[in-house]
Every structure is written in structure tokens, then in C-alpha cells.
Scaffold this active site. Structure first.
Site, PDB file in Angstrom:
ATOM      1  CD  GLU A  84      -3.036  -0.719  -0.033  1.00 18.89           C
ATOM      2  OE1 GLU A  84      -3.020   0.393  -0.585  1.00 18.89           O
ATOM      3  OE2 GLU A  84      -3.795  -1.637  -0.381  1.00 18.89           O
ATOM      4  CG  ASP A  93      -6.708   3.920  -7.233  1.00 21.41           C
ATOM      5  OD1 ASP A  93      -7.286   4.439  -8.206  1.00 21.41           O
ATOM      6  OD2 ASP A  93      -7.264   3.091  -6.479  1.00 21.41           O
TER       7      ASP A  93
END
Length: 218
Positions: A84, A93
């Protein structure tokens, strides 16, 4: 119906298989017999109760209902944090989803938002708890720590809804470990926010490989 089932996980897996088959058959007819499903659940619980009594376990109000929530161990947490990465300012993202902290998403993440590392850890704890609860609720077979950790890391990324309908879950509930392992690489795509098309993400390919390796350690 359950005569050949020897353990609680086997009983729960049989219930899942029967209920799933009924729902799939019912979709063809356009009718789901909820009464059948309720009776099936009652028979399953009765069989589980008998098995637990044979094992000397007394079911109380605390042991009925939702399964006990398990938590991932250090190996799983390290894998999750390694993939992450900590970001204290909101960003989009690969799929265009606003994200912050240790991969946290949701309506509370806004453009330009910043948080502290302590807040990122708090959000991670909340998100991780949701993934742990999903696996605890939806998987009826006994998972080793490594398998549990690997599946939680996957669910943390793809979400409860996707996992609940997945072939991965079906394999786990059938104790098909080889089949479950083979499902990790399936979840390697993100959707291009401009074209709407799915494409393979190298980041997800690597992430799924690491999760699968942890899972296969059994």
C-alpha cells in the site's frame, strides 16, 4: 444431506454449496424459495450443534451467530503495508479512485486532503477490521494463519462485495486450496477511468504474487 460431513467446516461448506446451487437453479425460473433456504439453514445449524456436542463444545449465545473475528499477524500486516505504501496526502490510484494513508478509500477522502501518520494508522485499523470481518463471515473452512492473512490482504484490496461473489470464496469453502491459490492472479486488473476498459496492472500482478506465495506456505 449431511451424513458424510465429519466436521463443522464441512457442514458449513455443504450448506453453502446447496444454497448456492438452489439460487443458481432458481435464477433460471425467476423464483427463489426463501422458505427452502431458511429450512436448509436450520438443518445445517442443527447438524453443527450435534457435531459440537460430540466434541464437547456447548453452544451459548456467545458462540452462536457471527464467527469470532480473527486478526492478521505480522506477516500479513507487513505484506499489506509494503504494497500500500504510506501517503499522507490524497491522490488518485491507477483506477482514478481518491486514496490516502495506507490505501484508504471512501466518501471521506477529498481532493487535497492531508492526514497525520497516526490518522493513517487509525484508518488502516478500520479498513483492516472490515476485511478481517468479511473473511471471518464468508469463509467457513478452517484457514491457517498464512492463508487467512493472504485472503484478508486480497479482500482489503478488492472489497467484501467482490469477494463474496468470487470463485476464490467458493474454492475456499470447498477446501480446494489449489483452486483458491490459482484465483489470486485473476484479480490483477484495474479500470481505465477514461476508456472504461480493464487493463493489467503490474503493481497488482506483483501484489497478487506475494499474496499467493503467503497463501501457499499454508
Amino acid at each position: 444431506m449431511f451424513d458424510d460431513c465429519q466436521t463443522v467446516p464441512e457442514l458449513r461448506a455443504r450448506y453453502t454449496a446447496l444454497a448456492t446451487r438452489h439460487r443458481e437453479d432458481s435464477e433460471l425460473l425467476g423464483i427463489i424459495n426463501e422458505d427452502y433456504l431458511r429450512r436448509l439453514e436450520a438443518v445445517t445449524e442443527a447438524a453443527i450443534g450435534e457435531e459440537l456436542r460430540d466434541l464437547g463444545v456447548v453452544r451459548t449465545s456467545k458462540t452462536r451467530g457471527r464467527p469470532r473475528l480473527r486478526h492478521i499477524n505480522e506477516a500479513g500486516l507487513n505484506l499489506l503495508k509494503g504494497r500500500e505504501q504510506l501517503r499522507l496526502k490524497a491522490y488518485r490510484d491507477q483506477g482514478g479512485v481518491l486514496t490516502i494513508g495506507w490505501g484508504h478509500t471512501g466518501a471521506d477522502v477529498k481532493e487535497g486532503m492531508t492526514i497525520t501518520e497516526a490518522k493513517a494508522d487509525e484508518l488502516l485499523k478500520q479498513d483492516l477490521s472490515a476485511a478481517e470481518r468479511a473473511v471471518s463471515d464468508l469463509v467457513y473452512t478452517a484457514l491457517s494463519n498464512n492463508r487467512f492473512d493472504a485472503v484478508v490482504c486480497l479482500v482489503f484490496n478488492i472489497g467484501r462485495a467482490a469477494f463474496s461473489q468470487s470463485t476464490m470464496r467458493k474454492c475456499l469453502n470447498a477446501a480446494d486450496w489449489k483452486g483458491a491459490s490459482a484465483q489470486f492472479p485473476v484479480w490483477n486488473k484495474v479500470r481505465d477511468r477514461k476508456t472504461g476498459k480493464l487493463f493489467v496492472s503490474n503493481g497488482l500482478v506483483n501484489r497478487r504474487r506475494e499474496e499467493r506465495e503467503l497463501f501457499d506456505r499454508a
